[in-house]
Design a protein around this motif. Structure first.
Motif, PDB file in Angstrom:
ATOM      1  N   THR A  55       1.130  -1.429  -0.059  1.00  0.00           N
ATOM      2  CA  THR A  55       0.085   0.353  -0.126  1.00  0.00           C
ATOM      3  C   THR A  55       1.058   0.874   0.110  1.00  0.00           C
ATOM      4  N   GLY A  56       1.922   1.299   1.069  1.00  0.00           N
ATOM      5  CA  GLY A  56       2.026   3.192   0.902  1.00  0.00           C
ATOM      6  C   GLY A  56       3.272   2.825   0.287  1.00  0.00           C
ATOM      7  N   ALA A  57       4.630   2.178   0.380  1.00  0.00           N
ATOM      8  CA  ALA A  57       5.347   2.667  -1.408  1.00  0.00           C
ATOM      9  C   ALA A  57       4.946   2.619  -2.462  1.00  0.00           C
ATOM     10  N   PRO A  58       3.595   1.122  -3.135  1.00  0.00           N
ATOM     11  CA  PRO A  58       3.320   1.670  -4.543  1.00  0.00           C
ATOM     12  C   PRO A  58       2.465   3.653  -4.912  1.00  0.00           C
ATOM     13  N   LEU A  59       1.524   3.746  -3.356  1.00  0.00           N
ATOM     14  CA  LEU A  59       0.243   4.764  -3.345  1.00  0.00           C
ATOM     15  C   LEU A  59       1.644   6.298  -3.115  1.00  0.00           C
ATOM     16  N   GLY A  60       2.156   5.863  -2.298  1.00  0.00           N
ATOM     17  CA  GLY A  60       3.309   7.387  -2.527  1.00  0.00           C
ATOM     18  C   GLY A  60       3.789   7.487  -3.704  1.00  0.00           C
ATOM     19  N   ARG A  61       4.944   6.832  -4.413  1.00  0.00           N
ATOM     20  CA  ARG A  61       5.886   6.490  -5.702  1.00  0.00           C
ATOM     21  C   ARG A  61       4.883   6.953  -6.933  1.00  0.00           C
ATOM     22  N   ASN A  62       3.706   6.624  -7.383  1.00  0.00           N
ATOM     23  CA  ASN A  62       2.697   6.637  -7.810  1.00  0.00           C
ATOM     24  C   ASN A  62       2.524   8.524  -7.685  1.00  0.00           C
ATOM     25  N   LEU A  63       1.819   8.662  -6.617  1.00  0.00           N
ATOM     26  CA  LEU A  63       1.540  10.234  -6.010  1.00  0.00           C
ATOM     27  C   LEU A  63       2.618  11.181  -7.034  1.00  0.00           C
ATOM     28  N   ARG A 106      -3.279  14.651  -0.137  1.00  0.00           N
ATOM     29  CA  ARG A 106      -2.595  13.778   1.129  1.00  0.00           C
ATOM     30  C   ARG A 106      -2.530  12.489   1.105  1.00  0.00           C
ATOM     31  N   PHE A 107      -1.841  11.790   1.797  1.00  0.00           N
ATOM     32  CA  PHE A 107      -1.476  10.025   1.824  1.00  0.00           C
ATOM     33  C   PHE A 107      -2.690   9.816   2.674  1.00  0.00           C
ATOM     34  N   SER A 108      -2.944  10.626   3.371  1.00  0.00           N
ATOM     35  CA  SER A 108      -4.189   9.953   4.107  1.00  0.00           C
ATOM     36  C   SER A 108      -5.368   9.676   2.781  1.00  0.00           C
ATOM     37  N   ASP A 109      -5.596  10.926   2.375  1.00  0.00           N
ATOM     38  CA  ASP A 109      -6.773  10.973   1.436  1.00  0.00           C
ATOM     39  C   ASP A 109      -7.284   9.855   0.535  1.00  0.00           C
ATOM     40  N   ILE A 110      -6.308   9.205   0.045  1.00  0.00           N
ATOM     41  CA  ILE A 110      -5.934   7.739  -1.468  1.00  0.00           C
ATOM     42  C   ILE A 110      -5.798   6.999  -0.272  1.00  0.00           C
ATOM     43  N   ASP A 111      -5.328   6.436   1.285  1.00  0.00           N
ATOM     44  CA  ASP A 111      -4.733   4.729   1.316  1.00  0.00           C
ATOM     45  C   ASP A 111      -6.275   4.641   1.731  1.00  0.00           C
ATOM     46  N   PRO A 112      -6.574   3.549   1.279  1.00  0.00           N
ATOM     47  CA  PRO A 112      -7.500   2.853   1.934  1.00  0.00           C
ATOM     48  C   PRO A 112      -7.622   2.651   3.110  1.00  0.00           C
ATOM     49  N   PRO A 113      -8.498   2.440   4.197  1.00  0.00           N
ATOM     50  CA  PRO A 113      -8.638   2.355   5.379  1.00  0.00           C
ATOM     51  C   PRO A 113      -8.272   0.910   5.750  1.00  0.00           C
ATOM     52  N   ASP A 114      -7.810   0.833   6.969  1.00  0.00           N
ATOM     53  CA  ASP A 114      -7.660  -1.218   7.219  1.00  0.00           C
ATOM     54  C   ASP A 114      -9.047  -1.408   8.003  1.00  0.00           C
ATOM     55  N   THR A 115      -9.438  -1.782   7.125  1.00  0.00           N
ATOM     56  CA  THR A 115     -11.168  -2.091   8.020  1.00  0.00           C
ATOM     57  C   THR A 115     -10.252  -3.765   9.056  1.00  0.00           C
ATOM     58  N   THR A 183      -1.495  14.739 -25.713  1.00  0.00           N
ATOM     59  CA  THR A 183      -1.539  16.235 -26.851  1.00  0.00           C
ATOM     60  C   THR A 183      -0.053  16.516 -26.763  1.00  0.00           C
ATOM     61  N   LEU A 184       1.270  16.718 -26.686  1.00  0.00           N
ATOM     62  CA  LEU A 184       2.637  17.099 -26.396  1.00  0.00           C
ATOM     63  C   LEU A 184       3.026  16.179 -26.757  1.00  0.00           C
ATOM     64  N   GLY A 185       2.686  15.051 -27.747  1.00  0.00           N
ATOM     65  CA  GLY A 185       2.962  13.445 -27.548  1.00  0.00           C
ATOM     66  C   GLY A 185       4.249  13.177 -27.141  1.00  0.00           C
ATOM     67  N   LEU A 186       4.078  13.291 -25.683  1.00  0.00           N
ATOM     68  CA  LEU A 186       4.487  12.501 -24.265  1.00  0.00           C
ATOM     69  C   LEU A 186       3.851  11.509 -24.162  1.00  0.00           C
ATOM     70  N   THR A 187       5.028  10.957 -22.605  1.00  0.00           N
ATOM     71  CA  THR A 187       4.177   9.527 -22.606  1.00  0.00           C
ATOM     72  C   THR A 187       4.405   9.492 -21.308  1.00  0.00           C
ATOM     73  N   LEU A 188       3.109   9.166 -19.888  1.00  0.00           N
ATOM     74  CA  LEU A 188       3.259   9.478 -18.938  1.00  0.00           C
ATOM     75  C   LEU A 188       4.098   8.233 -18.195  1.00  0.00           C
ATOM     76  N   PRO A 189       5.024   7.954 -17.712  1.00  0.00           N
ATOM     77  CA  PRO A 189       5.465   6.486 -17.222  1.00  0.00           C
ATOM     78  C   PRO A 189       4.280   6.443 -16.502  1.00  0.00           C
ATOM     79  N   SER A 190       4.977   5.086 -16.698  1.00  0.00           N
ATOM     80  CA  SER A 190       3.970   3.718 -15.916  1.00  0.00           C
ATOM     81  C   SER A 190       4.415   3.061 -14.664  1.00  0.00           C
ATOM     82  N   ARG A 191       3.343   3.336 -13.758  1.00  0.00           N
ATOM     83  CA  ARG A 191       3.598   2.247 -12.564  1.00  0.00           C
ATOM     84  C   ARG A 191       4.719   2.010 -12.543  1.00  0.00           C
TER      85      ARG A 191
END
Length: 191
Positions: A55-63, A106-115, A183-191
């Motif tokens: 959770t933490g590393a992938p979400l933080g890295r992507n953001l 914020r990370f807390s906005d996108i971090d899923p709750p630990d049910t 639009t600019l002819g670029l590619t967003l890096p993949s996750r």
């Protein structure tokens, strides 16, 4: 003289048995506490490792990647004059809007709750209403609420969202960033 022949023999034997039982019980209790502590520490480390890796590393890295890419696009567009001025301004405005929106996440906005953890805590509380976050987490949330309040005080009502961003909002911003990059002819890096 044998202890059994003594007038205090029965009392001494009773005290010895009582002391032995207490000593035995103390050792069992101490061993139980040490076992529980070791088990909690092992589970805590395992839970941290799993949460960080899944959770933490992938979400933080992507953001972080989205923020960096949107900022880089905004900077690039601000420094270029190769395109028609109006088109460049529209693209620059979109890049700045995306970058600004991502900076509010914020990370807390996108971090899923630990049910699972919440359910576990509820099981061990007498009243489910008493489930309270740790003091450190509560202090962080209080600080974030204060930051939100200060942000709203300094902005026009329509300029700031009344609600915190959600994972769906971030996904929409990511899609807008992909579209802008294409639009600019670029590619967003993949996750």
């Amino acid at each position: 003289m044998d202890l059994d022949d003594s007038p205090w023999g029965e009392n001494v034997k009773s005290v010895q048995d009582s002391e032995w039982s207490k000593l035995s019980s103390d050792f069992v209790n101490a061993g139980y506490r040490e076992g529980i502590t070791a088990g909690k520490e092992g589970a805590l480390q395992e839970g941290f490792d799993e949460g960080f890796a899944q959770t933490g590393a992938p979400l933080g890295r992507n953001l972080g990647m989205l923020r960096g890419f949107s900022s880089a696009l905004a900077s690039f567009l601000a420094s270029t004059s190769a395109q028609e001025h109006t088109e460049r301004d529209q693209l620059l405005n979109e890049a700045r809007t995306i970058s600004s929106a991502l900076s509010d996440v914020r990370f807390s906005d996108i971090d899923p709750p630990d049910t699972q953890a919440m359910e576990h805590a509820k099981e061990h509380m007498e009243d489910a209403e008493d489930v309270v976050a740790s003091e450190e987490l509560q202090e962080k949330r209080d600080m974030e609420s204060l930051e939100d309040l200060m942000d709203r005080m300094g902005a026009t009502p329509s300029a700031k969202q009344a609600n915190r961003p959600t994972p769906e909002d971030v996904a929409q911003l990511e899609q807008r960033l992909h579209t802008l990059a294409q639009t600019l002819g670029l590619t967003l890096p993949s996750r």
